[in-house]
Each structure stands twice: as C-alpha cells, then as structure tokens.
Design a protein around this motif. Structure first.
Motif, PDB file in Angstrom:
ATOM      1  N   LEU A  58       0.835  -1.208   0.000  1.00  0.00           N
ATOM      2  CA  LEU A  58       0.000   0.000   0.000  1.00  0.00           C
ATOM      3  C   LEU A  58       0.863   1.249   0.000  1.00  0.00           C
ATOM      4  O   LEU A  58       0.611   2.196  -0.760  1.00  0.00           O
ATOM      5  CB  LEU A  58      -0.935  -0.007   1.210  1.00  0.00           C
ATOM      6  N   LYS A  59       1.907   1.253   0.814  1.00  0.00           N
ATOM      7  CA  LYS A  59       2.820   2.408   0.873  1.00  0.00           C
ATOM      8  C   LYS A  59       3.529   2.594  -0.475  1.00  0.00           C
ATOM      9  O   LYS A  59       3.636   3.699  -0.992  1.00  0.00           O
ATOM     10  CB  LYS A  59       3.855   2.215   1.986  1.00  0.00           C
ATOM     11  N   GLY A  60       3.991   1.490  -1.060  1.00  0.00           N
ATOM     12  CA  GLY A  60       4.693   1.552  -2.338  1.00  0.00           C
ATOM     13  C   GLY A  60       3.810   2.044  -3.466  1.00  0.00           C
ATOM     14  O   GLY A  60       4.268   2.754  -4.356  1.00  0.00           O
ATOM     15  N   TYR A  61       2.523   1.710  -3.388  1.00  0.00           N
ATOM     16  CA  TYR A  61       1.597   2.109  -4.439  1.00  0.00           C
ATOM     17  C   TYR A  61       1.521   3.627  -4.579  1.00  0.00           C
ATOM     18  O   TYR A  61       1.385   4.154  -5.682  1.00  0.00           O
ATOM     19  CB  TYR A  61       0.199   1.549  -4.133  1.00  0.00           C
ATOM     20  N   TYR A  62       1.614   4.335  -3.446  1.00  0.00           N
ATOM     21  CA  TYR A  62       1.488   5.792  -3.471  1.00  0.00           C
ATOM     22  C   TYR A  62       2.805   6.503  -3.744  1.00  0.00           C
ATOM     23  O   TYR A  62       2.926   7.713  -3.532  1.00  0.00           O
ATOM     24  CB  TYR A  62       0.831   6.285  -2.184  1.00  0.00           C
ATOM     25  N   GLY A  63       3.800   5.751  -4.206  1.00  0.00           N
ATOM     26  CA  GLY A  63       5.007   6.384  -4.708  1.00  0.00           C
ATOM     27  C   GLY A  63       6.062   6.687  -3.671  1.00  0.00           C
ATOM     28  O   GLY A  63       6.537   5.800  -2.972  1.00  0.00           O
ATOM     29  N   ASN A  64       6.405   7.954  -3.560  1.00  0.00           N
ATOM     30  CA  ASN A  64       7.555   8.370  -2.758  1.00  0.00           C
ATOM     31  C   ASN A  64       7.255   8.627  -1.283  1.00  0.00           C
ATOM     32  O   ASN A  64       7.990   9.360  -0.629  1.00  0.00           O
ATOM     33  CB  ASN A  64       8.159   9.642  -3.356  1.00  0.00           C
ATOM     34  N   ILE A  65       6.191   8.069  -0.751  1.00  0.00           N
ATOM     35  CA  ILE A  65       5.870   8.302   0.661  1.00  0.00           C
ATOM     36  C   ILE A  65       6.886   7.564   1.538  1.00  0.00           C
ATOM     37  O   ILE A  65       7.133   6.376   1.353  1.00  0.00           O
ATOM     38  CB  ILE A  65       4.451   7.807   1.006  1.00  0.00           C
ATOM     39  N   THR A  66       7.480   8.269   2.487  1.00  0.00           N
ATOM     40  CA  THR A  66       8.420   7.646   3.400  1.00  0.00           C
ATOM     41  C   THR A  66       7.659   6.901   4.492  1.00  0.00           C
ATOM     42  O   THR A  66       6.459   7.096   4.681  1.00  0.00           O
ATOM     43  CB  THR A  66       9.328   8.696   4.069  1.00  0.00           C
ATOM     44  N   GLU A  67       8.375   6.064   5.223  1.00  0.00           N
ATOM     45  CA  GLU A  67       7.749   5.335   6.333  1.00  0.00           C
ATOM     46  C   GLU A  67       7.201   6.313   7.377  1.00  0.00           C
ATOM     47  O   GLU A  67       6.103   6.123   7.911  1.00  0.00           O
ATOM     48  CB  GLU A  67       8.769   4.388   6.975  1.00  0.00           C
ATOM     49  N   LYS A  68       7.963   7.361   7.642  1.00  0.00           N
ATOM     50  CA  LYS A  68       7.528   8.358   8.627  1.00  0.00           C
ATOM     51  C   LYS A  68       6.219   9.027   8.183  1.00  0.00           C
ATOM     52  O   LYS A  68       5.297   9.209   8.988  1.00  0.00           O
ATOM     53  CB  LYS A  68       8.625   9.408   8.809  1.00  0.00           C
ATOM     54  N   GLN A  69       6.140   9.392   6.907  1.00  0.00           N
ATOM     55  CA  GLN A  69       4.929  10.031   6.375  1.00  0.00           C
ATOM     56  C   GLN A  69       3.744   9.062   6.403  1.00  0.00           C
ATOM     57  O   GLN A  69       2.631   9.442   6.769  1.00  0.00           O
ATOM     58  CB  GLN A  69       5.181  10.509   4.936  1.00  0.00           C
ATOM     59  N   PHE A  70       4.006   7.823   6.018  1.00  0.00           N
ATOM     60  CA  PHE A  70       2.931   6.833   5.968  1.00  0.00           C
ATOM     61  C   PHE A  70       2.403   6.547   7.373  1.00  0.00           C
ATOM     62  O   PHE A  70       1.195   6.432   7.586  1.00  0.00           O
ATOM     63  CB  PHE A  70       3.449   5.547   5.320  1.00  0.00           C
ATOM     64  N   ARG A  71       3.315   6.455   8.331  1.00  0.00           N
ATOM     65  CA  ARG A  71       2.912   6.221   9.718  1.00  0.00           C
ATOM     66  C   ARG A  71       2.078   7.396  10.237  1.00  0.00           C
ATOM     67  O   ARG A  71       1.112   7.205  11.001  1.00  0.00           O
ATOM     68  CB  ARG A  71       4.156   6.011  10.606  1.00  0.00           C
ATOM     69  N   ALA A  72       2.435   8.609   9.842  1.00  0.00           N
ATOM     70  CA  ALA A  72       1.675   9.792  10.266  1.00  0.00           C
ATOM     71  C   ALA A  72       0.255   9.752   9.709  1.00  0.00           C
ATOM     72  O   ALA A  72      -0.707  10.121  10.401  1.00  0.00           O
ATOM     73  CB  ALA A  72       2.389  11.059   9.811  1.00  0.00           C
ATOM     74  N   VAL A  73       0.106   9.280   8.473  1.00  0.00           N
ATOM     75  CA  VAL A  73      -1.232   9.147   7.879  1.00  0.00           C
ATOM     76  C   VAL A  73      -2.026   8.095   8.650  1.00  0.00           C
ATOM     77  O   VAL A  73      -3.205   8.299   8.961  1.00  0.00           O
ATOM     78  CB  VAL A  73      -1.136   8.757   6.385  1.00  0.00           C
ATOM     79  N   TYR A  74      -1.368   6.989   8.977  1.00  0.00           N
ATOM     80  CA  TYR A  74      -2.048   5.944   9.758  1.00  0.00           C
ATOM     81  C   TYR A  74      -2.486   6.484  11.124  1.00  0.00           C
ATOM     82  O   TYR A  74      -3.611   6.231  11.574  1.00  0.00           O
ATOM     83  CB  TYR A  74      -1.144   4.721   9.959  1.00  0.00           C
ATOM     84  N   ASP A  75      -1.599   7.214  11.788  1.00  0.00           N
ATOM     85  CA  ASP A  75      -1.924   7.754  13.117  1.00  0.00           C
ATOM     86  C   ASP A  75      -3.147   8.672  13.046  1.00  0.00           C
ATOM     87  O   ASP A  75      -4.009   8.632  13.929  1.00  0.00           O
ATOM     88  CB  ASP A  75      -0.722   8.519  13.689  1.00  0.00           C
ATOM     89  N   GLU A  76      -3.218   9.485  11.992  1.00  0.00           N
ATOM     90  CA  GLU A  76      -4.382  10.354  11.842  1.00  0.00           C
ATOM     91  C   GLU A  76      -5.642   9.526  11.577  1.00  0.00           C
ATOM     92  O   GLU A  76      -6.715   9.818  12.118  1.00  0.00           O
ATOM     93  CB  GLU A  76      -4.173  11.355  10.706  1.00  0.00           C
ATOM     94  N   ALA A  77      -5.507   8.494  10.756  1.00  0.00           N
ATOM     95  CA  ALA A  77      -6.654   7.625  10.462  1.00  0.00           C
ATOM     96  C   ALA A  77      -7.181   6.947  11.719  1.00  0.00           C
ATOM     97  O   ALA A  77      -8.397   6.804  11.905  1.00  0.00           O
ATOM     98  CB  ALA A  77      -6.249   6.568   9.427  1.00  0.00           C
ATOM     99  N   SER A  78      -6.255   6.557  12.609  1.00  0.00           N
ATOM    100  CA  SER A  78      -6.669   5.866  13.838  1.00  0.00           C
ATOM    101  C   SER A  78      -7.325   6.812  14.841  1.00  0.00           C
ATOM    102  O   SER A  78      -8.133   6.381  15.669  1.00  0.00           O
ATOM    103  CB  SER A  78      -5.467   5.165  14.485  1.00  0.00           C
ATOM    104  N   ARG A  79      -6.992   8.104  14.765  1.00  0.00           N
ATOM    105  CA  ARG A  79      -7.585   9.094  15.674  1.00  0.00           C
ATOM    106  C   ARG A  79      -9.004   9.476  15.242  1.00  0.00           C
ATOM    107  O   ARG A  79      -9.803   9.915  16.059  1.00  0.00           O
ATOM    108  CB  ARG A  79      -6.720  10.363  15.729  1.00  0.00           C
ATOM    109  N   ARG A  80      -9.290   9.326  13.958  1.00  0.00           N
ATOM    110  CA  ARG A  80     -10.604   9.728  13.447  1.00  0.00           C
ATOM    111  C   ARG A  80     -11.677   8.701  13.827  1.00  0.00           C
ATOM    112  O   ARG A  80     -11.381   7.526  14.043  1.00  0.00           O
ATOM    113  CB  ARG A  80     -10.546   9.872  11.928  1.00  0.00           C
ATOM    114  N   LYS A  81     -12.895   9.173  13.867  1.00  0.00           N
ATOM    115  CA  LYS A  81     -14.017   8.283  14.150  1.00  0.00           C
ATOM    116  C   LYS A  81     -14.215   7.336  12.968  1.00  0.00           C
ATOM    117  O   LYS A  81     -13.927   7.669  11.832  1.00  0.00           O
ATOM    118  CB  LYS A  81     -15.297   9.081  14.385  1.00  0.00           C
TER     119      LYS A  81
END
Length: 205
Positions: A58-81
């Motif tokens: 999934l991370k590779g599909y979106y191109g140049n996203i780093t692990e740090k950036q991808f983890r930040a997106v996940y953290d935001e997703a987990s905080r949302r309802k």
C-alpha cells in the motif's frame, strides 16, 4: 522532497504483482522476485509477514511516501471516528499527488509527485506545490495553463490504461478535476488486492 530508494519496477517484482496495472511492468513477463533467489518456491508467510507485505504494498503504491509520512497518515486515520482502514484509504486518496494521478494528468504516481512539486498544479485557482496537500470535497484541481501542452500530460490523458474513479469529476478538455467526496475503500480502482485491514493490524500489534 523524499528520495525514492527503489525503482517502481523493483517494487512490482519484490511484491510479485503488477501493483499499478501497467503494461510495461516486468511482472508481465517475469512473474517472480528479483535476484538470484527470485525463482525459489515461496514458503508459507507468517501473520506478521502478511501484515508487513500489505503495508509495503500500500505504501509503495502511493510512490515516494516515506515510512515516517505513511505512519503519520495511519496515526491520523486511527484518531478519526469510524473504521481505521477506511479512514486510511480516504486520507491517502485525498493527497494532491494521488488526485493528480487519478485525474490522469500524469502517467504514474511518481510523476504526480514531481509534477506537483514543480508547480504545475492549482487547487481552487491557487498554485500548490506540496504533494501531500490534503484535498477536500468540492476542491477543484487543475493543470496550470502554461503546463497543459506538456507531452507528459497529453499522453496521460489520452491513455486508455486507467479510468477515472467515481469520486472525481474530470473535465479532460479543461484539464480540471473536482474532488467530489472522500472515497471508501471499495471505490478505489486498485489494479491488485490491497488489504488495509492488515496494515491496521501491523501498526496496532
């Protein structure tokens, strides 16, 4: 701007799948992993291995996203309802580079990031050069007038390799795309099976 450490074709071969559905993928002719051990029979993967693979795909599909950036997106997703896996996909598809790719302004997700970074894109009439910019429902993304005759753009729009998703209202002639809504996982036209629920398990375990 993050540096891409592996070529997109290497990602395809490592995953053993044509994850962008591209005609030029080496997987179409060599359906095995790279390197001298690539043709070995794969053993049964552990639960952790399956989760890691789902995350890397999934991370590779979106191109140049780093692990740090991808983890930040996940953290935001987990905080949302709501469902974290659905939230994760919604956030990834709301990225400006993802919208540019889905609108077929460029041929690849890698080109989309570069295209945005080089200032070829406007959002609601204002130039935005941040690939991770979050597009909101109702926002209009367009190719700048000076950039509309670029060969890259013209070839991508004429390509029959991909279709426009339902959550984008694209005017190919005007080179504009309206982000109508945040998509659900089932709306996203992935060429291969993505497993965001396994990504959630990976980060939450």
């Amino acid at each position: 701007m993050s540096k891409r450490h592996s070529q997109k074709h290497k990602i395809d071969r490592r995953m053993g799948e044509n994850i962008w559905g591209r005609a030029k993928s080496p997987i179409n002719s060599r359906p095995y992993g790279p390197g001298q051990h690539g043709q070995r029979r794969a053993g049964k993967m552990s639960d952790f291995g399956l989760q890691l693979r789902a995350k890397q795909k999934l991370k590779g599909y979106y191109g140049n996203i780093t692990e740090k950036q991808f983890r930040a997106v996940y953290d935001e997703a987990s905080r949302r309802k709501g469902n974290t896996a659905e939230n994760l996909i919604g956030l990834l598809e709301s990225r400006l580079d993802a919208v540019v790719y889905r609108a077929k302004f460029v041929p690849t997700v890698f080109a989309a990031r570069q295209f945005v970074n080089h200032g070829h894109v406007k959002v609601n009439g204002k130039r935005v050069n941040i690939a991770s910019y979050r597009v909101k429902p109702g926002d209009v993304v367009e190719v700048r007038e000076k950039s509309r005759n670029m060969a890259l753009v013209l070839e991508a729009l004429q390509s029959g390799e991909r279709d426009f998703p339902d959550y984008l209202d694209v005017d190919a002639k005007a080179m504009t795309a309206t982000f109508t809504r945040i998509p659900e996982f089932s709306d996203v036209p992935y060429p291969v099976q993505m497993e965001p629920a396994l990504v959630v398990e990976f980060y939450s375990s």
